[in-house]
Scaffold this active site. Structure first.
Site, PDB file in Angstrom:
ATOM      1  N   HIS A  21       1.439   6.940  -0.418  1.00  0.00           N
ATOM      2  CA  HIS A  21       0.636   6.075   0.462  1.00  0.00           C
ATOM      3  C   HIS A  21      -0.721   5.875  -0.193  1.00  0.00           C
ATOM      4  O   HIS A  21      -1.570   6.762  -0.156  1.00  0.00           O
ATOM      5  CB  HIS A  21       0.495   6.728   1.838  1.00  0.00           C
ATOM      6  CG  HIS A  21      -0.036   5.811   2.873  1.00  0.00           C
ATOM      7  ND1 HIS A  21      -1.360   5.462   2.950  1.00  0.00           N
ATOM      8  CD2 HIS A  21       0.611   5.143   3.859  1.00  0.00           C
ATOM      9  CE1 HIS A  21      -1.526   4.629   3.967  1.00  0.00           C
ATOM     10  NE2 HIS A  21      -0.349   4.423   4.536  1.00  0.00           N
ATOM     11  N   HIS A  59       0.801  -1.228   0.000  1.00  0.00           N
ATOM     12  CA  HIS A  59       0.000   0.000   0.000  1.00  0.00           C
ATOM     13  C   HIS A  59       0.834   1.279   0.000  1.00  0.00           C
ATOM     14  O   HIS A  59       0.273   2.372  -0.103  1.00  0.00           O
ATOM     15  CB  HIS A  59      -0.940   0.010   1.210  1.00  0.00           C
ATOM     16  CG  HIS A  59      -0.220   0.302   2.490  1.00  0.00           C
ATOM     17  ND1 HIS A  59       0.589  -0.620   3.094  1.00  0.00           N
ATOM     18  CD2 HIS A  59      -0.168   1.418   3.242  1.00  0.00           C
ATOM     19  CE1 HIS A  59       1.114  -0.091   4.193  1.00  0.00           C
ATOM     20  NE2 HIS A  59       0.659   1.153   4.297  1.00  0.00           N
TER      21      HIS A  59
END
Length: 163
Positions: free
Chosen positions: A82, A67
């Protein structure tokens, strides 16, 4: 090694890693980002799941849960992309990574593909913060650009001058 791979420049520009809507970091519904605990930056509400490199850089990290990707530029700036909020809980599901730690990427190279539909269906924010994580240790000022709609590998989001 990084300096051999890339040409150093005085003016540095980060392009948008995703196509979508650019929003101020302060509006992200997570205090770690909105209060800039990780650093200065912006966030993108992506329209698609392609994540591209915003700059020529070395890949510092790829989260085991896929992620988040960390990059380091030739001038030492560290950037974190992110993807989504709390997406660490997906344990990599919905993410396909195309780079590895220690590799080098050029501006526009494909870093990852994300199934944004899956993230939305599971109730996760697809909002993607792009953070300069070592801004406290640098000697330059950043200009956050305010394009509303951004295109991956085309729209300028952050620029700064090296000293």
């Amino acid at each position: 090694m990084l300096k051999k791979f890339f040409t150093k420049t005085k003016k540095v520009e980060l392009l948008s890693p995703m196509t979508g809507e650019l929003i101020p970091l302060e509006t992200v519904p997570d205090p770690v980002f909105s209060q800039k605990m990780m650093g200065e930056g912006v966030a993108i509400i992506p329209y698609t799941g392609e994540v591209r490199s915003p700059i020529d850089a070395e890949v510092l990290q790829v989260a085991p849960t896929k992620h988040a990707i960390g990059l380091k530029t030739v001038d030492g700036t560290e950037i974190l992309i992110h993807i989504g909020l709390d997406t660490v809980h997906l344990k990599g599901e919905g993410f396909t990574i195309h780079v590895a730690k220690g590799g080098f990427v050029k501006k526009g190279d494909l870093l990852a593909d994300v199934d944004v539909t899956l993230l939305k269906e599971r109730g996760y924010h697809i909002l993607t913060p792009v953070i300069i994580t070592n801004n406290a240790s640098t000697k330059y000022e950043y200009k956050i650009h305010e394009n509303k709609n951004v295109t991956a590998n085309d729209s300028l989001i952050i620029s700064y001058e090296c000293t």
